[in-house]
Scaffold this motif. Structure first.
Motif, PDB file in Angstrom:
ATOM      1  N   ARG A 154       8.209   2.976  35.386  1.00 42.16           N
ATOM      2  CA  ARG A 154       9.141   3.797  36.167  1.00 42.16           C
ATOM      3  C   ARG A 154       8.759   5.280  36.068  1.00 42.16           C
ATOM      4  O   ARG A 154       8.746   6.003  37.077  1.00 42.16           O
ATOM      5  N   PHE A 155       8.440   5.731  34.869  1.00 42.83           N
ATOM      6  CA  PHE A 155       8.052   7.124  34.680  1.00 42.83           C
ATOM      7  C   PHE A 155       6.750   7.441  35.415  1.00 42.83           C
ATOM      8  O   PHE A 155       6.595   8.537  35.964  1.00 42.83           O
ATOM      9  N   GLN A 156       5.842   6.496  35.408  1.00 41.09           N
ATOM     10  CA  GLN A 156       4.584   6.709  36.124  1.00 41.09           C
ATOM     11  C   GLN A 156       4.841   6.939  37.612  1.00 41.09           C
ATOM     12  O   GLN A 156       4.294   7.879  38.207  1.00 41.09           O
ATOM     13  N   MET A 157       5.673   6.118  38.195  1.00 46.76           N
ATOM     14  CA  MET A 157       5.980   6.234  39.619  1.00 46.76           C
ATOM     15  C   MET A 157       6.688   7.550  39.930  1.00 46.76           C
ATOM     16  O   MET A 157       6.363   8.238  40.914  1.00 46.76           O
TER      17      MET A 157
ATOM     18  N   ASN B 182      -0.848  16.059  32.933  1.00 49.82           N
ATOM     19  CA  ASN B 182      -1.230  15.639  31.583  1.00 49.82           C
ATOM     20  C   ASN B 182      -0.279  14.561  31.053  1.00 49.82           C
ATOM     21  O   ASN B 182      -0.716  13.568  30.448  1.00 49.82           O
ATOM     22  N   VAL B 183       1.019  14.740  31.293  1.00 46.59           N
ATOM     23  CA  VAL B 183       1.999  13.738  30.857  1.00 46.59           C
ATOM     24  C   VAL B 183       1.801  12.433  31.616  1.00 46.59           C
ATOM     25  O   VAL B 183       1.911  11.348  31.041  1.00 46.59           O
ATOM     26  N   LEU B 184       1.500  12.528  32.904  1.00 49.49           N
ATOM     27  CA  LEU B 184       1.235  11.319  33.689  1.00 49.49           C
ATOM     28  C   LEU B 184       0.041  10.564  33.116  1.00 49.49           C
ATOM     29  O   LEU B 184       0.061   9.324  33.017  1.00 49.49           O
ATOM     30  N   LEU B 185      -0.992  11.278  32.725  1.00 50.26           N
ATOM     31  CA  LEU B 185      -2.173  10.646  32.129  1.00 50.26           C
ATOM     32  C   LEU B 185      -1.803   9.932  30.831  1.00 50.26           C
ATOM     33  O   LEU B 185      -2.255   8.797  30.582  1.00 50.26           O
ATOM     34  N   LYS B 186      -0.956  10.553  30.007  1.00 54.07           N
ATOM     35  CA  LYS B 186      -0.539   9.932  28.747  1.00 54.07           C
ATOM     36  C   LYS B 186       0.322   8.696  28.995  1.00 54.07           C
ATOM     37  O   LYS B 186       0.226   7.708  28.253  1.00 54.07           O
ATOM     38  N   VAL B 187       1.151   8.744  30.029  1.00 54.20           N
ATOM     39  CA  VAL B 187       1.974   7.581  30.377  1.00 54.20           C
ATOM     40  C   VAL B 187       1.079   6.417  30.799  1.00 54.20           C
ATOM     41  O   VAL B 187       1.304   5.268  30.395  1.00 54.20           O
ATOM     42  N   LYS B 188       0.059   6.701  31.591  1.00 57.23           N
ATOM     43  CA  LYS B 188      -0.875   5.651  32.021  1.00 57.23           C
ATOM     44  C   LYS B 188      -1.611   5.053  30.825  1.00 57.23           C
ATOM     45  O   LYS B 188      -1.799   3.828  30.750  1.00 57.23           O
ATOM     46  N   GLU B 189      -2.015   5.895  29.894  1.00 57.14           N
ATOM     47  CA  GLU B 189      -2.696   5.403  28.685  1.00 57.14           C
ATOM     48  C   GLU B 189      -1.765   4.524  27.865  1.00 57.14           C
ATOM     49  O   GLU B 189      -2.189   3.482  27.328  1.00 57.14           O
TER      50      GLU B 189
END
Length: 273
Positions: free
Chosen positions: A92-95, A251-258
Motif C-alpha cells: 500500500r505504501f509503495q503505491m 529514497n523512502v520508496l526505494l527502501k519500501v521496495k527493498e
C-alpha cells in the motif's frame, strides 16, 4: 527457569548434596536418644533420598530446558508472522508513494514554468534589480494555486505495522510533509484577493453608509487570511527545496521496495528454528 549463574542455585545444590554427609558426621557418629535405626538402615534411606532428589532435579532441569526451548520457538514464529504480516501495508505504501512522487513532480514542473522567463518576462518591472526580481519571481510562483491529490490520513493508522522503526519514522515524516504540502498549495489566494478587491470597492461606494464598519472588518479579515496563506505557501515550498523532499520521497520508496523483496523472500523460505 533454572539459572546456573545464580548463586542461590549453587548454594541450594551444594546444601542438598552435602546434607547426607553432614548428618553422617553428626548424628551417626554419636549415639543420641533421637537416633533411630542402625547405620545400614540410614545408609539405605539416604541412598533412596538422594537418588530420588537427584532424579527430581534432573526431571525439573529437563522440563525447564524444554519450556525455554519451546518459548524460543514460539517467539521466533511470532516474530516471523509479524514480519510477514506487514506485506500488505508495504505494498500500500509503495503505491501511495509512487502516486505522491508523480503528483509532486507535476506541481514542481508547473511551478518551474511560473519561474521561467517565458512566464514572468512581462510581469515584473524591468527596472528592478536582479535580487529583487528573483525574490518577486519566487514569491509569485510559490503563491500560485496548484492542483494535487489530497493525502489519505488512513495511512497513519497502518504505519505501525512496519517492523523497521527507521523506515516507519521516514514514512511518517514523508506523509506529514505531503499532508501539509498538498493542503497548502491548493489554496487559492487569487480568488481571495479578488473578493477583497470587491469589498474595497463596496467600501468606496458606501462611503459613510451603515455597512461601512462591517465591510471594513471583512476586508481586514481577508487581508490577514491572504497574508497567512501567502506565508504558508512560501514556507512549504522553501521546505520542499531546502530539504530536498522529492529526493527523500524517492529514497523512502526505494527502501519500501527493498523491504517488500525481503518480506517475500522470508515468506517463501522455510522458517529456521
Amino acid at each position: 527457569m533454572i539459572n546456573i549463574k545464580n548463586k542461590k542455585f549453587w548454594f541450594t545444590t551444594v546444601a542438598v548434596l552435602a546434607a547426607p554427609a553432614v548428618l553422617n558426621f553428626t548424628i551417626f557418629q554419636f549415639s543420641t536418644p533421637w537416633t533411630y535405626g542402625d547405620g545400614d538402615e540410614w545408609l539405605s534411606f539416604w541412598g533412596s533420598y538422594s537418588g530420588g532428589l537427584i532424579s527430581a532435579y534432573v526431571a525439573y532441569f529437563i522440563a525447564n530446558s524444554q519450556i525455554r526451548k519451546q518459548a524460543k520457538i514460539d517467539e521466533i514464529k511470532q516474530k516471523h508472522a509479524r514480519y510477514i504480516s506487514q506485506l500488505p501495508a508495504l505494498v500500500r505504501f509503495q503505491m501511495e508513494l509512487q502516486r505522491y512522487i508523480k503528483d509532486i513532480k507535476g506541481v514542481e514542473e508547473e511551478r518551474n514554468f511560473y519561474m521561467s522567463p517565458t512566464y514572468y518576462n512581462e510581469k515584473i518591472d524591468k527596472d528592478e534589480d536582479e535580487e529583487t526580481k528573483e525574490a518577486l519571481i519566487k514569491v509569485g510562483a510559490y503563491c500560485k494555486t496548484y492542483e494535487i491529490k489530497t493525502f489519505n490520513p488512513d495511512l497513519f493508522n497502518i504505519v505501525e505495522k512496519i517492523e523497521d522503526l527507521n523506515l516507519q519514522t521516514q514514512l511518517i515524516s514523508c506523509f506529514q510533509f505531503y499532508e501539509d504540502f498538498c493542503s497548502t498549495i491548493v489554496m487559492n489566494i487569487e480568488a481571495l484577493e479578488e473578493q477583497k478587491n470587491k469589498v474595497d470597492n463596496e467600501i468606496q461606494f458606501y462611503a459613510e453608509g451603515l455597512d461601512i464598519y462591517y465591510l471594513t472588518t471583512e476586508t481586514k479579515r481577508m487581508e490577514i487570511e491572504i497574508n497567512r496563506l501567502r506565508s504558508n505557501k512560501i514556507s512549504v515550498w522553501e521546505t520542499f527545496d531546502d530539504e530536498k523532499m522529492l529526493a527523500r520521497f524517492e529514497n523512502v520508496l526505494l527502501k519500501v521496495k527493498e523491504e517488500i523483496e525481503n518480506v517475500n523472500r522470508a515468506k517463501n523460505a522455510p522458517l529456521q528454528i
